[in-house]
Design an enzyme around this catalytic site. Sequence first.
Site, short mmCIF file in Angstrom:
data_model
loop_
_atom_site.label_atom_id
_atom_site.label_comp_id
_atom_site.label_asym_id
_atom_site.label_seq_id
_atom_site.Cartn_x
_atom_site.Cartn_y
_atom_site.Cartn_z
N HIS A 271 -7.35 6.03 -3.09
CA HIS A 271 -7.37 7.09 -4.16
C HIS A 271 -6.43 7.26 -5.36
CE1 HIS A 271 -9.76 8.55 -0.29
NE2 HIS A 271 -8.25 8.22 0.64
N ASP A 322 -14.25 5.19 3.50
CA ASP A 322 -13.76 6.63 4.07
C ASP A 322 -14.04 7.51 5.34
OD1 ASP A 322 -11.08 7.94 4.23
OD2 ASP A 322 -10.87 8.76 2.03
ZN ZN Z 1 -8.11 7.23 4.30
#
Ligand code: ZN
Length: 458
Positions: A271, A322
């Site tokens: 991220h 994810d």
């Molecule tokens: Zn993650």
Amino acid sequence: MKVYKIDYLVQKDVVLKDAFLEVGKDGKIIGIQKEYNGDYEHLRGLVLPGFQNAHSHCFQYAMAGMAELHSTTNEPDDFWSWRDSMYKIALQISPEQLESVAMMLYSEMLRMGYTEVAEFHYLHHDKDGKTYSNLSEMGERLMSAAQKTGIKITLIPIFYQKGGFGKEAAEGQRRFLSSDSENYLKLVDASRKSAEKFSKAKVVKGIHSLRAVDEKGLQNVLNTKEKDLPLHIHISEQLKEVEECKSFYGARPVQWLLDNFEVDSNYHLVHATHLAESEIQGIANSGANVVLCPSTEGNLGDGIFPLRAFQEMGGKWSIGTDSHIGLQFMEELRLLDYGQRLISHKRNTFYSKQQGNPGFYGLSQAICNGRKAMGVQSSNFFEIGHDFDAVVVDMVHPLLFMSNPELKLATNLYSMDQTSIKEVYVAGERVITNGMHHQMDAIWMDFAKTLKELSFRA
Ligand SMILES: [Zn+2]
């Protein structure tokens, strides 16, 4: 040995027309040539290297889409409320059910063209938080599902210890926890022993986030990091996490990590959404990679990664799906690019100083850095001595068919979806034929039974 004649073979910065590609019995590429006099199989279409999925939480696939029914009372719904729903599901899944979900997810990933997945795995213990008699029971189920479906897996058993900066873990996190780094390293060893049973699995280390481990544990794991093996960590996904890190450690998460550890090109920062200018430069200078998950980050309302600044500094990134709310590789790339266009009001946001074709730029970042996330060093497409992992895109699409070779890749990126993927090969073996996984019926039936048992989605 097997020889394929390929209509359009995508290389790192060129598309070869009518190439002959030789693959050995072990699934590795032996050679690529212009001419060949002998028997061959014809792969009709645009052939891309297998995609890399550098960040997955398998069990979350079972809940994808379930957290989308919002209250009409205008109560806040964000990452933290989504996380509460996710914990409820994490607490219910048995090893057999996890394997069933993984079979469905990994066969779907293959159908979307991913030939390798990095599984960021923290669902380690039983429902009461006790260790299984086989310490790596849950990780072994993931590797077993990968082996059976045919996808390569890099299992990342995750070090997860705390409930936040300086906070004990909550009851809902009991399946994730290692009491200290010694116990975590035992889990890594057990996972490596389990991986010996599978030809498509390997194990590397990872840390959930700075908020989920204490400083001593972090030092023990990072300072004994294995040379040349990747290390994965979530970082700076949420603004609240950045603020809490500032109060606890006196610095923003990325800055603190860079200041306290030898961060290098083996680090994969997942991220890294919220960055100060100096942190963007710091990551780029360290050579560390960022794993971007555009559909999940968008779904959770995380924020937009400063890609434009990062790529101008020579930053490296890969793609993960994810929570699996989105699974299409090209869609992930498009979302990434369009996010940048929308905030910059420019169109040329997806390129490097060396590469102005976004198709080549996006593919080479996501694939070459994605391979690094799995511990594979290969900076070319279809490299001799490496596995023949390939995605065959059907040419029966009017725009793709009519485009010149170089434009085919950009056309594929911006105007097509996964329905154009006809075949997928992993290490020379065809696992997707006519857009379908070869065990699809059995996997579907088992997955339906599992979701029924869990009373999900009823
Ligand atoms: Zn993650």
